[in-house]
Design a protein around this motif. Structure first.
Motif, PDB file in Angstrom:
ATOM      1  N   ASN A  30      -3.500   5.077   2.071  1.00 14.16           N
ATOM      2  CA  ASN A  30      -4.382   3.207   1.375  1.00 14.16           C
ATOM      3  C   ASN A  30      -4.439   3.696   0.044  1.00 14.16           C
ATOM      4  N   ARG A  51       0.415  -0.355  -4.218  1.00 14.20           N
ATOM      5  CA  ARG A  51      -0.160   0.000  -3.250  1.00 14.20           C
ATOM      6  C   ARG A  51       0.583   1.325  -2.189  1.00 14.20           C
ATOM      7  N   TRP A  52       0.401   1.909  -2.112  1.00 12.45           N
ATOM      8  CA  TRP A  52       0.863   2.950  -1.050  1.00 12.45           C
ATOM      9  C   TRP A  52       1.444   2.102   0.475  1.00 12.45           C
ATOM     10  N   SER A  53       0.580   1.819   0.887  1.00 10.08           N
ATOM     11  CA  SER A  53      -0.026   1.893   2.150  1.00 10.08           C
ATOM     12  C   SER A  53       1.334   0.285   2.501  1.00 10.08           C
ATOM     13  N   ASP A  54       1.350  -0.624   1.706  1.00  7.49           N
ATOM     14  CA  ASP A  54       2.198  -1.111   2.307  1.00  7.49           C
ATOM     15  C   ASP A  54       2.932  -2.371   1.212  1.00  7.49           C
ATOM     16  N   ASN A  55       3.155  -1.209   0.158  1.00  8.78           N
ATOM     17  CA  ASN A  55       3.936  -1.473  -1.360  1.00  8.78           C
ATOM     18  C   ASN A  55       3.200  -3.218  -1.746  1.00  8.78           C
ATOM     19  N   THR A  56       2.404  -3.407  -1.551  1.00  8.56           N
ATOM     20  CA  THR A  56       1.811  -4.572  -2.656  1.00  8.56           C
ATOM     21  C   THR A  56       1.981  -4.836  -3.772  1.00  8.56           C
ATOM     22  N   LYS A  73       7.772   7.630  -1.897  1.00  6.83           N
ATOM     23  CA  LYS A  73       6.699   7.795  -1.630  1.00  6.83           C
ATOM     24  C   LYS A  73       6.496   9.878  -1.130  1.00  6.83           C
TER      25      LYS A  73
END
Length: 126
Positions: A30, A51-56, A73
């Protein structure tokens, strides 16, 4: 942890460049990677982050529609595709990483990132 940035150079106004930054020695949970820039005589400012977790993704207003941030990633690498470059984009560009626990509202904050690359110079000039 190391962040290795590359891809800067001299480009004419209206041209394009692609910056890369590879992170090693850490595992994302995250977390996020971002790009910041510092022009001569100015403070460092936010450019873009993912952001890595959700590509935001987040962008500074002046680069929206011209710059695109993306990530591979599997390689822990972030890219910044810069199109329609302007002289005002001239700066040293720094990549930054926070491996764990970043919230969306912090993506734009210098203080949110733990690790920084060495910077790569982008010069936009005719």
């Amino acid at each position: 942890v190391q962040l290795q940035a590359s891809g800067g150079g001299l480009v004419q106004p209206g041209g394009s460049l692609r910056l890369s930054c590879a992170a090693s020695g850490g595992t994302f949970s995250n977390g996020a990677m971002g790009w910041f820039r510092q022009a001569p005589g100015k403070e460092r400012e936010f450019v873009a982050a993912i952001r890595w977790s959700d590509n935001t993704k987040a962008y500074e207003d002046s680069v929206k529609g011209r710059f695109t941030i993306s990530a591979d990633k599997a390689k822990n690498t972030v890219y910044l595709q810069m199109n329609s470059l302007k002289p005002d984009d001239t700066a040293v560009y720094y990549c930054a990483a926070k491996f764990r626990g970043i919230i969306i509202s912090s993506l734009r904050l210098i203080a949110a990132y733990n690790y920084w690359g060495q910077g790569t110079l982008v010069t936009v000039s005719s």
